[in-house]
Design a protein around this motif. Structure first.
Motif, mmCIF file in Angstrom:
data_model
loop_
_atom_site.group_PDB
_atom_site.id
_atom_site.type_symbol
_atom_site.label_atom_id
_atom_site.label_comp_id
_atom_site.label_asym_id
_atom_site.label_seq_id
_atom_site.Cartn_x
_atom_site.Cartn_y
_atom_site.Cartn_z
ATOM 1 N N THR A 18 36.126 43.330 52.960
ATOM 2 C CA THR A 18 35.513 43.174 51.651
ATOM 3 C C THR A 18 36.484 43.441 50.684
ATOM 4 O OG1 THR A 18 33.660 44.283 52.692
ATOM 5 C CG2 THR A 18 33.881 44.696 50.417
ATOM 6 N N ALA A 19 37.464 44.296 50.723
ATOM 7 C CA ALA A 19 38.356 44.536 49.802
ATOM 8 C C ALA A 19 39.594 43.085 49.617
ATOM 9 C CB ALA A 19 39.212 45.800 50.108
ATOM 10 N N VAL A 20 39.784 42.685 50.533
ATOM 11 C CA VAL A 20 40.707 41.624 50.832
ATOM 12 C C VAL A 20 40.019 40.369 50.035
ATOM 13 C CG1 VAL A 20 41.961 39.947 52.327
ATOM 14 C CG2 VAL A 20 41.970 42.300 52.728
ATOM 15 N N LEU A 21 38.712 40.082 50.250
ATOM 16 C CA LEU A 21 38.212 39.274 49.659
ATOM 17 C C LEU A 21 37.641 39.403 48.291
ATOM 18 C CD1 LEU A 21 36.781 37.419 53.076
ATOM 19 C CD2 LEU A 21 38.617 36.753 51.562
ATOM 20 N N LEU A 22 37.579 40.264 47.742
ATOM 21 C CA LEU A 22 37.007 40.746 46.535
ATOM 22 C C LEU A 22 37.237 39.800 45.354
ATOM 23 C CD1 LEU A 22 35.024 43.107 45.277
ATOM 24 C CD2 LEU A 22 36.832 44.132 44.536
ATOM 25 N N PHE A 23 38.526 39.236 45.327
ATOM 26 C CA PHE A 23 38.681 38.420 44.315
ATOM 27 C C PHE A 23 37.995 36.924 44.254
ATOM 28 C CE2 PHE A 23 41.146 36.487 47.798
ATOM 29 C CZ PHE A 23 41.250 35.178 47.528
ATOM 30 N N ALA A 24 37.304 36.561 45.448
ATOM 31 C CA ALA A 24 36.599 35.534 45.592
ATOM 32 C C ALA A 24 35.369 35.577 45.114
ATOM 33 C CB ALA A 24 36.591 35.001 47.067
ATOM 34 N N ARG A 25 34.778 36.963 45.027
ATOM 35 C CA ARG A 25 33.537 37.262 44.523
ATOM 36 C C ARG A 25 33.290 37.443 43.131
ATOM 37 N NH1 ARG A 25 30.490 41.443 46.391
ATOM 38 N NH2 ARG A 25 32.256 42.531 47.210
ATOM 39 N N LEU A 26 34.409 38.321 42.620
ATOM 40 C CA LEU A 26 34.324 38.936 41.393
ATOM 41 C C LEU A 26 35.565 38.337 40.387
ATOM 42 C CD1 LEU A 26 33.922 42.713 41.749
ATOM 43 C CD2 LEU A 26 32.090 40.826 41.393
ATOM 44 N N SER A 27 35.420 37.335 39.574
ATOM 45 C CA SER A 27 36.397 36.570 38.916
ATOM 46 C C SER A 27 37.504 37.304 38.268
ATOM 47 C CB SER A 27 35.536 35.386 37.846
ATOM 48 O OG SER A 27 35.002 36.278 36.874
ATOM 49 N N TYR A 28 37.105 38.520 37.798
ATOM 50 C CA TYR A 28 38.068 39.512 36.996
ATOM 51 C C TYR A 28 39.198 40.345 38.000
ATOM 52 C CZ TYR A 28 34.945 43.251 38.278
ATOM 53 O OH TYR A 28 34.039 44.221 38.532
ATOM 54 N N VAL A 29 39.070 40.020 39.210
ATOM 55 C CA VAL A 29 39.808 40.719 40.279
ATOM 56 C C VAL A 29 40.890 39.749 40.343
ATOM 57 C CG1 VAL A 29 40.100 41.678 42.586
ATOM 58 C CG2 VAL A 29 38.009 42.089 41.277
ATOM 59 N N PRO A 30 42.130 40.104 40.221
ATOM 60 C CA PRO A 30 43.265 39.198 40.444
ATOM 61 C C PRO A 30 43.552 38.990 42.048
ATOM 62 C CG PRO A 30 44.149 41.477 40.073
ATOM 63 C CD PRO A 30 42.728 41.518 39.749
ATOM 64 N N PHE A 31 44.121 37.766 42.284
ATOM 65 C CA PHE A 31 44.353 37.470 43.835
ATOM 66 C C PHE A 31 45.328 38.404 44.597
ATOM 67 C CE2 PHE A 31 46.946 34.996 46.850
ATOM 68 C CZ PHE A 31 46.102 34.998 47.818
ATOM 69 N N THR A 32 46.145 38.882 43.412
ATOM 70 C CA THR A 32 47.261 40.040 44.053
ATOM 71 C C THR A 32 47.245 41.092 43.151
ATOM 72 O OG1 THR A 32 49.124 39.267 42.984
ATOM 73 C CG2 THR A 32 48.767 38.002 44.838
ATOM 74 N N ASN A 33 48.119 42.079 43.651
ATOM 75 C CA ASN A 33 47.859 43.287 43.061
ATOM 76 C C ASN A 33 49.434 43.628 42.706
ATOM 77 O OD1 ASN A 33 49.239 44.065 45.675
ATOM 78 N ND2 ASN A 33 47.898 45.903 45.667
ATOM 79 N N ASN A 34 50.309 42.787 42.500
ATOM 80 C CA ASN A 34 51.613 42.892 42.376
ATOM 81 C C ASN A 34 52.164 42.597 40.858
ATOM 82 O OD1 ASN A 34 51.494 40.074 42.443
ATOM 83 N ND2 ASN A 34 53.342 39.673 43.678
ATOM 84 N N ARG A 35 51.166 42.966 39.775
ATOM 85 C CA ARG A 35 51.468 42.682 38.401
ATOM 86 C C ARG A 35 52.785 43.523 38.171
ATOM 87 N NH1 ARG A 35 47.256 43.282 33.719
ATOM 88 N NH2 ARG A 35 46.794 40.811 33.911
ATOM 89 N N ALA A 36 52.756 44.724 38.585
ATOM 90 C CA ALA A 36 53.992 45.666 38.033
ATOM 91 C C ALA A 36 55.255 45.001 38.681
ATOM 92 C CB ALA A 36 53.711 46.925 38.898
ATOM 93 N N GLU A 37 55.326 44.276 39.897
ATOM 94 C CA GLU A 37 56.487 43.726 40.336
ATOM 95 C C GLU A 37 56.824 42.293 39.375
ATOM 96 O OE1 GLU A 37 55.973 42.907 44.523
ATOM 97 O OE2 GLU A 37 55.653 45.005 45.022
ATOM 98 N N ARG A 38 55.957 41.660 39.035
ATOM 99 C CA ARG A 38 56.200 40.526 38.319
ATOM 100 C C ARG A 38 56.491 40.868 37.029
ATOM 101 N NH1 ARG A 38 50.883 38.657 40.088
ATOM 102 N NH2 ARG A 38 50.162 39.387 38.091
ATOM 103 N N ASP A 39 56.092 41.937 36.384
ATOM 104 C CA ASP A 39 56.506 42.521 35.086
ATOM 105 C C ASP A 39 58.017 43.052 35.029
ATOM 106 O OD1 ASP A 39 54.080 41.681 33.940
ATOM 107 O OD2 ASP A 39 53.455 43.992 33.800
ATOM 108 N N LEU A 40 58.461 43.421 36.252
ATOM 109 C CA LEU A 40 59.855 43.966 36.307
ATOM 110 C C LEU A 40 60.815 42.831 36.696
ATOM 111 C CD1 LEU A 40 59.294 47.131 38.583
ATOM 112 C CD2 LEU A 40 60.125 46.854 35.831
ATOM 113 N N ARG A 41 60.278 41.642 37.093
ATOM 114 C CA ARG A 41 61.300 40.660 37.589
ATOM 115 C C ARG A 41 62.110 40.126 36.301
ATOM 116 N NH1 ARG A 41 57.538 36.663 39.729
ATOM 117 N NH2 ARG A 41 57.545 38.070 41.520
#
Length: 97
Positions: A18-41
């Motif tokens: 359910t948690a893994v596929l949540l992004f497929a049901r709710l459009s506002y849920v991102p595919f990944t949770n690594n925004r912090a890593e991308r922001d630090l890159r």
């Protein structure tokens, strides 16, 4: 007998389906949770290219500016518009929400 890595992965995915596929049901849920890593890159890239910051003051200024621009981008603002807003003293715009 130890389970294979593939079998362990399959069990975790099945358990948390359910948690893994949540992004497929709710459009506002991102595919990944690594925004912090991308922001630090970009900070790491800058560090690798230039070797270091000359002073702590410049490092703090870079982090503050890039953090502001990343936050504004995450809110849907164009970076140039965000810079214009900052120079005009308007750090954020009222979107009427």
């Amino acid at each position: 007998m130890a389970k294979s890595d593939a079998h362990n992965l399959w069990e975790r995915l099945k358990k948390h389906e359910t948690a893994v596929l949540l992004f497929a049901r709710l459009s506002y849920v991102p595919f990944t949770n690594n925004r912090a890593e991308r922001d630090l890159r970009m900070s790491k890239v800058k560090q690798k290219v230039s070797g270091c910051f000359r002073t702590r003051k410049y490092a703090e200024a870079y982090c503050r500016i890039s953090s502001y621009l990343q936050t504004m981008a995450n809110q849907g603002y164009n970076p140039l518009v965000a810079i214009q807003m900052a120079f005009s003293g308007q750090l954020y715009a009222d979107r009427g929400e």
